[in-house]
Scaffold this motif. Sequence first.
Motif, PDB file in Angstrom:
ATOM      1  N   GLU A  72      15.824   3.790  -1.796  1.00  0.00           N
ATOM      2  CA  GLU A  72      14.624   3.151  -2.341  1.00  0.00           C
ATOM      3  C   GLU A  72      14.345   1.815  -1.653  1.00  0.00           C
ATOM      4  OE1 GLU A  72      17.289   4.046  -4.108  1.00  0.00           O
ATOM      5  OE2 GLU A  72      16.621   5.823  -5.202  1.00  0.00           O
ATOM      6  N   HIS A 101      11.133   0.571   0.622  1.00  0.00           N
ATOM      7  CA  HIS A 101      10.396  -0.678   0.372  1.00  0.00           C
ATOM      8  C   HIS A 101      10.297  -1.481   1.678  1.00  0.00           C
ATOM      9  CE1 HIS A 101       9.087  -4.211  -1.935  1.00  0.00           C
ATOM     10  NE2 HIS A 101       9.870  -4.909  -1.127  1.00  0.00           N
ATOM     11  N   TYR A 122      12.407  -6.537  -2.929  1.00  0.00           N
ATOM     12  CA  TYR A 122      12.662  -5.242  -3.555  1.00  0.00           C
ATOM     13  C   TYR A 122      13.134  -5.437  -4.996  1.00  0.00           C
ATOM     14  CZ  TYR A 122      14.992  -0.948  -4.803  1.00  0.00           C
ATOM     15  OH  TYR A 122      15.400   0.176  -5.474  1.00  0.00           O
ATOM     16  N   SER A 160       7.470   2.689  -9.964  1.00  0.00           N
ATOM     17  CA  SER A 160       7.414   3.509  -8.754  1.00  0.00           C
ATOM     18  C   SER A 160       7.593   4.962  -9.161  1.00  0.00           C
ATOM     19  CB  SER A 160       8.550   3.073  -7.814  1.00  0.00           C
ATOM     20  OG  SER A 160       8.345   3.592  -6.545  1.00  0.00           O
ATOM     21  N   ASN A 206      11.884   9.606  -7.002  1.00  0.00           N
ATOM     22  CA  ASN A 206      12.151   9.953  -5.595  1.00  0.00           C
ATOM     23  C   ASN A 206      11.648  11.352  -5.241  1.00  0.00           C
ATOM     24  OD1 ASN A 206      13.289   7.498  -5.312  1.00  0.00           O
ATOM     25  ND2 ASN A 206      15.402   8.211  -5.041  1.00  0.00           N
ATOM     26  N   THR A 229       8.332  11.162  -3.702  1.00  0.00           N
ATOM     27  CA  THR A 229       8.174  10.469  -2.419  1.00  0.00           C
ATOM     28  C   THR A 229       8.592  11.435  -1.324  1.00  0.00           C
ATOM     29  OG1 THR A 229       8.509   8.248  -3.300  1.00  0.00           O
ATOM     30  CG2 THR A 229       9.002   8.558  -0.981  1.00  0.00           C
ATOM     31  N   LYS A 249       4.009   8.299  -0.981  1.00  0.00           N
ATOM     32  CA  LYS A 249       4.222   8.550  -2.402  1.00  0.00           C
ATOM     33  C   LYS A 249       3.089   9.413  -2.954  1.00  0.00           C
ATOM     34  CE  LYS A 249       5.188   3.827  -3.201  1.00  0.00           C
ATOM     35  NZ  LYS A 249       5.352   2.722  -4.134  1.00  0.00           N
ATOM     36  N   LEU A 283       1.311  10.006  -6.446  1.00  0.00           N
ATOM     37  CA  LEU A 283       1.231   9.521  -7.827  1.00  0.00           C
ATOM     38  C   LEU A 283       0.637  10.595  -8.715  1.00  0.00           C
ATOM     39  CD1 LEU A 283      -0.265   6.029  -6.995  1.00  0.00           C
ATOM     40  CD2 LEU A 283       2.118   6.597  -7.399  1.00  0.00           C
ATOM     41  N   GLY A 299       1.094   4.403  -0.039  1.00  0.00           N
ATOM     42  CA  GLY A 299       2.270   3.937   0.704  1.00  0.00           C
ATOM     43  C   GLY A 299       2.652   4.844   1.857  1.00  0.00           C
ATOM     44  N   TYR A 352       1.985   5.424 -16.601  1.00  0.00           N
ATOM     45  CA  TYR A 352       2.332   4.900 -15.273  1.00  0.00           C
ATOM     46  C   TYR A 352       1.218   3.993 -14.754  1.00  0.00           C
ATOM     47  CZ  TYR A 352       3.617   4.732 -10.380  1.00  0.00           C
ATOM     48  OH  TYR A 352       3.944   4.280  -9.134  1.00  0.00           O
ATOM     49  N   SER A 363       1.428   0.078 -13.827  1.00  0.00           N
ATOM     50  CA  SER A 363       1.193  -0.497 -12.505  1.00  0.00           C
ATOM     51  C   SER A 363       0.044  -1.507 -12.518  1.00  0.00           C
ATOM     52  CB  SER A 363       1.013   0.567 -11.416  1.00  0.00           C
ATOM     53  OG  SER A 363      -0.037   1.378 -11.692  1.00  0.00           O
ATOM     54  N   GLN A 418       1.824  -4.528 -13.614  1.00  0.00           N
ATOM     55  CA  GLN A 418       2.648  -5.021 -12.509  1.00  0.00           C
ATOM     56  C   GLN A 418       1.785  -5.757 -11.486  1.00  0.00           C
ATOM     57  OE1 GLN A 418       6.179  -2.763 -11.015  1.00  0.00           O
ATOM     58  NE2 GLN A 418       4.795  -2.352  -9.324  1.00  0.00           N
TER      59      GLN A 418
END
Length: 423
Positions: free
Chosen positions: A40, A44, A57, A63, A66, A69, A83, A85, A103, A204, A208, A211
């Motif tokens: 991870e 980043h 990080y 996020s 995994n 991703t 990624k 989403l 990303g 989510y 975000s 965030q």
Amino acid sequence: MAPTRGAEVGGRIILHRVPTGIGIVPVVDVTIESLRDGDEEAAHALAEQSFGPSRPYDPVAVSPPNSDTVAAYQGDTLVGRLKVLDSAQWFGGRSVSMGGIGGVVVAPEARGQRIAQRLLDEALHRMHADGRALSTLYPTTATLYRSRGYEFAGSYTVPALRVADADLDSAVRAEPITWDDARVRALYNRVSVRRNGWLDRTDYTWASVLQGFHKKDRPHYLYGMFREDDELVAVVGYTYQPVADPDPAGELFDIDVHMLFAADGAGFADALSFLARNGTTGRLLKLLYPIDELRLSVRHGQRVRSGVTLAWMSRLVDAPAAIAARGYLPDVDAEVHLAVHDPTLVANQGPHVLRVANGVGSLEPGGRAEAHIDCGDFASLYTGYADPGFLANAGRLAGAEPPDVDALRRAFAGPPPTIVDFF
Ligand SMILES: CC(C)(COP(=O)(O)OP(=O)(O)OC[C@H]1O[C@@H](n2cnc3c(N)ncnc32)[C@H](O)[C@@H]1OP(=O)(O)O)[C@@H](O)C(=O)NCCC(=O)NCCS
């Protein structure tokens, strides 16, 4: 650098440089798989190298898992990733499942070897297998995404307006409100369902958004506008951005409004008038909001500046599912025989009959293949971004007759497609 060729061997991509006359560079073996546990921070770092320094990080940052991703490895070295989403967008008043691609990054030393294309191919096949209807992304290169069936499909704007010009003489009743107040989400849901393109926000997405506020490293504020009966009619969330050369007599900061949604025009006027209370010290309001509506709403619409203007791209991942999922105007009755071109997701490829009646759409294999359309242009029609007349004139709806153009125009009519989230 020597030119390269890619080939797929047993699910692994073998990249090799072709002879240059100077010598043959050893074969480079790239595998495409999910991000491995423990990588991870490397993922980043890869993003930071390409998108510029961000926050250090943070293992608990929001996020996707995994497994969502898609990563490219050379041996044990991570050389690329994107990624997916888990999201959804509103179209015609109905929520359409959407994979948001974000990303996308390939290490500088590994670029130009088709790794980004292969990451996208893998993501598209996974999304299709998962039954996802749509995919949407913000491009830094349109050519890469067009090659994988995406086309421009809507806008994201952050227009700017002088704080004083936001005053709409509204009798505001504003109070601080908290993120976890259920009325905030309830109002967003009520507003977004009428907007083509806005996200049907999940936990989510909300996490975000929050965030994003915290990332600014500045205090952030969230206010609700209320009517006399205590009904919440608008929400504004904002931070202050100090201006480079503050004027001690005023104009100390700009106001970044990251979130603004209102139940109706009166609520919107309340929210703007509330922000205009910063008139003695604020310079510009930078509003993450559809620019045309802002221009139509303020007294001096001519003074609205374009600010940040991005366009997002979409593609239909499962075309029949996407057509069935969205809503349509109830009085539309349309039938168009389309031949869809989709070399990446071949399940969408070939002749299909598009029918819309009684607010319901279907896309079924078969028919007369009268109008030919690329899957990207189909997505752009679907969201209401591309006018079918434009596509026909540009030769991108080959074979379409005027009744087909009119039928498509009626089928996908609606508010202009916009998004107020970035991913
Ligand atoms: C964009 C990026 C992911 C491409 O990765 P890559 O593995 O080198 O790309 P590919 O080899 O698969 O190239 C595929 C296509 O991408 C596009 N592309 C690649 N590099 C590009 C560049 N510097 N400028 C514009 N388009 C570019 C081209 O359309 C290319 O196809 P073409 O060579 O036939 O024209 C990589 O350059 C990168 O990480 N850039 C920095 C971060 C970024 O911009 N990410 C995309 C965010 S939406």
